[in-house]
Design a protein around this motif. Structure first.
Motif, PDB file in Angstrom:
ATOM      1  N   GLY A 361     -60.925 100.855   3.287  1.00  0.00           N
ATOM      2  CA  GLY A 361     -59.773 101.827   2.633  1.00  0.00           C
ATOM      3  C   GLY A 361     -59.362 101.254   1.382  1.00  0.00           C
ATOM      4  N   ARG A 362     -58.812 100.056   1.097  1.00  0.00           N
ATOM      5  CA  ARG A 362     -58.301  99.523   0.031  1.00  0.00           C
ATOM      6  C   ARG A 362     -59.273  98.856  -0.795  1.00  0.00           C
ATOM      7  N   GLY A 363     -60.393  98.028  -0.211  1.00  0.00           N
ATOM      8  CA  GLY A 363     -61.387  97.329  -0.482  1.00  0.00           C
ATOM      9  C   GLY A 363     -60.920  96.079  -1.344  1.00  0.00           C
ATOM     10  N   ASP A 364     -60.008  95.137  -0.675  1.00  0.00           N
ATOM     11  CA  ASP A 364     -59.468  94.169  -1.447  1.00  0.00           C
ATOM     12  C   ASP A 364     -60.513  92.726  -1.355  1.00  0.00           C
ATOM     13  N   ARG A 365     -61.211  92.269  -2.433  1.00  0.00           N
ATOM     14  CA  ARG A 365     -62.218  91.163  -2.020  1.00  0.00           C
ATOM     15  C   ARG A 365     -61.660  90.206  -1.295  1.00  0.00           C
ATOM     16  N   ARG A 366     -60.251  89.386  -1.458  1.00  0.00           N
ATOM     17  CA  ARG A 366     -59.863  88.262  -0.716  1.00  0.00           C
ATOM     18  C   ARG A 366     -59.821  88.566   0.787  1.00  0.00           C
ATOM     19  N   GLU A 367     -59.073  90.084   1.023  1.00  0.00           N
ATOM     20  CA  GLU A 367     -59.205  90.414   2.435  1.00  0.00           C
ATOM     21  C   GLU A 367     -60.394  90.575   3.218  1.00  0.00           C
ATOM     22  N   ILE A 368     -61.553  90.828   2.288  1.00  0.00           N
ATOM     23  CA  ILE A 368     -62.784  90.771   2.894  1.00  0.00           C
ATOM     24  C   ILE A 368     -63.477  89.423   3.296  1.00  0.00           C
ATOM     25  N   ALA A 369     -62.991  88.470   2.210  1.00  0.00           N
ATOM     26  CA  ALA A 369     -63.576  87.108   2.558  1.00  0.00           C
ATOM     27  C   ALA A 369     -62.695  86.526   3.592  1.00  0.00           C
ATOM     28  N   GLU A 370     -61.478  86.964   3.738  1.00  0.00           N
ATOM     29  CA  GLU A 370     -60.758  86.271   4.992  1.00  0.00           C
ATOM     30  C   GLU A 370     -61.217  86.634   6.060  1.00  0.00           C
ATOM     31  N   THR A 371     -61.721  88.082   6.322  1.00  0.00           N
ATOM     32  CA  THR A 371     -62.084  88.769   7.502  1.00  0.00           C
ATOM     33  C   THR A 371     -63.429  87.777   7.902  1.00  0.00           C
ATOM     34  N   LYS A 372     -64.252  87.739   6.906  1.00  0.00           N
ATOM     35  CA  LYS A 372     -65.613  87.373   7.082  1.00  0.00           C
ATOM     36  C   LYS A 372     -65.603  85.920   7.702  1.00  0.00           C
ATOM     37  N   ARG A 373     -64.443  85.035   7.080  1.00  0.00           N
ATOM     38  CA  ARG A 373     -64.227  83.780   7.815  1.00  0.00           C
ATOM     39  C   ARG A 373     -64.089  83.717   9.207  1.00  0.00           C
ATOM     40  N   LEU A 374     -63.434  84.876   9.812  1.00  0.00           N
ATOM     41  CA  LEU A 374     -63.246  84.688  11.120  1.00  0.00           C
ATOM     42  C   LEU A 374     -64.343  84.793  12.146  1.00  0.00           C
ATOM     43  N   ASP A 375     -65.431  85.151  11.465  1.00  0.00           N
ATOM     44  CA  ASP A 375     -66.798  85.013  12.228  1.00  0.00           C
ATOM     45  C   ASP A 375     -67.114  83.619  12.766  1.00  0.00           C
ATOM     46  N   ASP A 376     -66.583  82.755  12.016  1.00  0.00           N
ATOM     47  CA  ASP A 376     -66.843  81.223  12.013  1.00  0.00           C
ATOM     48  C   ASP A 376     -65.935  80.817  13.462  1.00  0.00           C
ATOM     49  N   VAL A 377     -64.776  81.422  13.448  1.00  0.00           N
ATOM     50  CA  VAL A 377     -63.873  81.123  14.656  1.00  0.00           C
ATOM     51  C   VAL A 377     -64.693  81.634  15.886  1.00  0.00           C
ATOM     52  N   LEU A 378     -65.182  83.084  15.778  1.00  0.00           N
ATOM     53  CA  LEU A 378     -65.985  83.198  17.052  1.00  0.00           C
ATOM     54  C   LEU A 378     -67.039  82.461  17.332  1.00  0.00           C
ATOM     55  N   ASP A 379     -67.649  82.008  16.361  1.00  0.00           N
ATOM     56  CA  ASP A 379     -68.878  81.301  16.683  1.00  0.00           C
ATOM     57  C   ASP A 379     -68.413  79.806  17.414  1.00  0.00           C
ATOM     58  N   ARG A 380     -67.450  79.379  16.997  1.00  0.00           N
ATOM     59  CA  ARG A 380     -66.704  77.870  17.422  1.00  0.00           C
ATOM     60  C   ARG A 380     -66.256  78.043  18.806  1.00  0.00           C
ATOM     61  N   LEU A 381     -65.484  79.142  18.957  1.00  0.00           N
ATOM     62  CA  LEU A 381     -64.977  79.424  20.391  1.00  0.00           C
ATOM     63  C   LEU A 381     -66.078  79.683  21.443  1.00  0.00           C
ATOM     64  N   ASN A 382     -67.114  80.584  20.868  1.00  0.00           N
ATOM     65  CA  ASN A 382     -68.308  80.707  21.930  1.00  0.00           C
ATOM     66  C   ASN A 382     -68.990  79.353  22.331  1.00  0.00           C
ATOM     67  N   THR A 383     -69.213  78.667  21.318  1.00  0.00           N
ATOM     68  CA  THR A 383     -69.675  77.293  21.487  1.00  0.00           C
ATOM     69  C   THR A 383     -69.053  76.440  22.375  1.00  0.00           C
ATOM     70  N   ALA A 384     -67.634  76.269  22.157  1.00  0.00           N
ATOM     71  CA  ALA A 384     -66.779  75.617  23.231  1.00  0.00           C
ATOM     72  C   ALA A 384     -66.794  76.200  24.547  1.00  0.00           C
ATOM     73  N   ILE A 385     -66.875  77.388  24.688  1.00  0.00           N
ATOM     74  CA  ILE A 385     -66.840  78.171  25.950  1.00  0.00           C
ATOM     75  C   ILE A 385     -68.034  77.653  26.638  1.00  0.00           C
ATOM     76  N   LYS A 386     -69.148  77.963  25.859  1.00  0.00           N
ATOM     77  CA  LYS A 386     -70.451  77.555  26.369  1.00  0.00           C
ATOM     78  C   LYS A 386     -70.397  75.970  26.970  1.00  0.00           C
ATOM     79  N   SER A 387     -70.031  75.041  26.061  1.00  0.00           N
ATOM     80  CA  SER A 387     -70.322  73.671  26.395  1.00  0.00           C
ATOM     81  C   SER A 387     -69.320  73.441  27.418  1.00  0.00           C
ATOM     82  N   TYR A 388     -68.189  73.960  27.695  1.00  0.00           N
ATOM     83  CA  TYR A 388     -67.211  73.930  28.745  1.00  0.00           C
ATOM     84  C   TYR A 388     -67.768  74.380  30.272  1.00  0.00           C
ATOM     85  N   LEU A 389     -68.291  75.521  30.220  1.00  0.00           N
ATOM     86  CA  LEU A 389     -68.748  76.210  31.382  1.00  0.00           C
ATOM     87  C   LEU A 389     -70.115  75.298  32.054  1.00  0.00           C
TER      88      LEU A 389
END
Length: 553
Positions: A361-389
């Motif tokens: 919609g708006r196309g805000d560069r900062r918001e795009i960058a912040e949203t892209k960084r959330l993929d790192d959160v997914l990666d780390r949580l997924n790794t932690a869950i795998k290691s735990y189980l």
């Protein structure tokens, strides 16, 4: 000789050297970035493979710093243990010596040819050819800069004041180490400094022992930059690798200094050529240091963890909240905790979809960058869950427990893969649109946002289904796959109708629009596979194939 002009030229050649290394790194990373990271990720499971990978990747990237950055990112994100990460750095330090060995021969004559080949390749249309062109241009610039650097300094070797200075420090090995470490830190390149030392030694400006001490300083100096350039406010755990590498080289330097008189005499006898003996000493130092530390990496890593404990940040979204280590003694409780943690992946993915909606919609560069960084959160949580189980005692799990563990791992994996599509592909579309000043038609934009809203609703349904396992809800979510297929077909047909009617700004926005439709359908497929398919398969309600059997034809 004009000293200020010479210093300016030296600074320019150092800048040219760094830019050449940068071009090699970016070219290689663009061409093989994902493969290199994947290669390192595979190799980091074993410290022996990790050591060899460090040598190979550093030889390709022309920089142990670039290798260290990739590995540090893995280690800081919890994606790899500290032991293989340290092994990679030992290999990377050996890898830099291969570069020095190559450049110690007269290979500068090929620099113009490399640049010519690189320019011709860079002007080609394909992205892969352009990336390889960058590599050739970068290699040519590196060779040219090193040649000019050494050539500019060589006339100063006979300057009386310099000879007096070098003669004064020749008998002070510790001063030599400090001097070379400071020069390497300033130049950001141990390769350039070692080649300069080779030039001094080859012209008898410094005696062999002083040259070897200077090489030790260059090895120490190249480990200082990653430590100093790291963020002072970062988690200490993220600094274990660069600090560990610095301590490793500092210990090696001190030991080598203590035996330098005997060692220097031995090397001179083996290799009478002073310049070659410097290159050989540089290689031998790193190989011996790697061999000495390699057997004790586990103990060394434990010491680093004790000296640099991880900082617990409650506000860090990538920090697991429900994976209680004490619960692993009771698998039922541990599996429930892992399922609750897996739901956080769905929450993060929903936040990414909302960010994507705003980006279209708006196309805000900062918001795009912040949203892209959330993929790192997914990666780390997924790794932690795998290691735990995977750390649970399999003998203590029932058949139902094994099935639930598989469901949790599958759900987490699909959430992480869906996040990859948002980060890599869909947000990439938003970035291209913004960077090129493009805009979707109002109808097209509304169409995409409506599909994202439908996708968000399906994500919430998938999270609920993951916890309840209700078969009716599973059927409803599974039907969404066919619904999305029809929505994509309808949206594509409508888009082509707008395109024929001239209601689409350009063919370029048309391509981006169609890419977005395809990627949104792929995310929905991951949601269905994450939550609906496991429930339907358990109930025996999932067909093996969507293809109609031949007997009906």
């Amino acid at each position: 000789m004009d000293l200020p002009l010479t210093l300016l030229q030296l600074a320019g050649y150092v800048a040219l050297l760094l830019w050449g290394v940068h071009m090699v790194q970016t070219g290689v990373q663009r061409a093989f970035g994902a493969k290199l990271r994947g290669f390192l990720g595979q190799a980091l499971r074993n410290r022996f493979k990790a050591f060899l990978a460090g040598i190979g990747v550093t030889a390709i990237l022309q920089s142990s710093t670039a290798t260290g950055l990739m590995v540090t990112g893995f280690a800081a994100g919890g994606l790899v243990d500290l032991v293989p990460a340290l092994a990679v750095m030992l290999g990377a330090n050996v890898g830099t010596t291969l570069i020095v060995q190559l450049l110690s021969f007269n290979v500068t004559d090929v620099a113009p040819a490399l640049i010519l080949i690189g320019v011709l390749m860079f002007r080609r249309a394909t992205a892969a050819t352009r990336d390889f062109g960058r590599v050739f241009i970068g290699l040519g610039l590196v060779l040219m800069a090193l040649s000019q650097f050494v050539g500019l300094v060589t006339p100063y070797e006979d300057v009386p004041n310099l000879k007096v200075f070098l003669g004064a420090v020749a008998n002070q090995p510790l001063v030599d180490v400090i001097l070379a470490a400071g020069l390497t830190w300033a130049a950001h390149s141990s390769v350039a400094v070692v080649l300069l030392i080779m030039s001094f030694a080859g012209n008898n400006v410094v005696p062999p022992d002083a040259a070897f001490a200077l090489v030790l300083g260059a090895n120490l100096g190249t480990a200082i930059n990653p430590v100093l350039e790291g963020s002072t406010g970062a988690d200490p755990a993220a600094r274990r690798l660069p600090i560990g590498n610095l301590i490793n080289r500092a210990i090696g330097t001190l030991i080598a200094l203590s035996i330098l008189p005997w060692l220097g005499t031995l090397l001179v006898q083996i290799e009478p050529d002073a310049a070659r003996s410097v290159a050989d000493f540089h290689t031998a130092f790193n190989i011996i240091l790697a061999a000495a530390f390699f057997p004790f990496l586990k103990t060394y890593a434990a010491l680093l963890r004790k000296l640099l404990p991880a900082r617990v940040d409650p506000a860090d979204p990538s920090r697991p909240q429900y994976l209680n280590a004490g619960a692993t003694e009771a698998p039922v409780i541990a599996i429930g905790a892992a399922a609750r943690e897996a739901l956080r992946l769905a929450d993060v993915l929903e936040t990414m979809l909302l960010g994507l909606r705003d980006a279209f919609g708006r196309g805000d560069r900062r918001e795009i960058a912040e949203t892209k960084r959330l993929d790192d959160v997914l990666d780390r949580l997924n790794t932690a869950i795998k290691s735990y189980l995977t750390g649970l005692d399999t003998d203590a799990l029932t058949t139902a427990d094994h099935q639930r563990v598989t469901e949790i791992l599958s759900f987490a994996t699909h959430m992480e893969q869906a996040g990859d599509i948002v980060e890599r592909d869909l947000l990439g579309v938003a970035q291209k649109k913004l960077r090129r000043g493009l805009a979707f038609s109002k109808d097209g934009e509304a169409e995409l946002i409506a599909i994202i809203d439908r996708l968000t609703a399906n994500l919430r349904a998938a999270g609920s289904l993951f916890m309840t396992g209700d078969e009716r809800a599973a059927r409803l979510l599974a039907e969404e796959k066919e619904n999305f297929r029809q929505m994509e077909a309808q949206a594509t047909a409508t888009h082509f109708a707008r395109l024929r009617a001239g209601r689409v700004d350009s063919a370029e926005t048309s391509s981006l629009h169609l890419d977005a439709l395809r990627d949104l359908k792929r995310i929905n497929a991951h949601l269905v596979a994450a939550a609906a398919y496991p429930v339907l398969e358990t109930g025996g309600n999932l067909l093996a194939s969507r293809l109609r059997s031949a007997e009906h034809d």
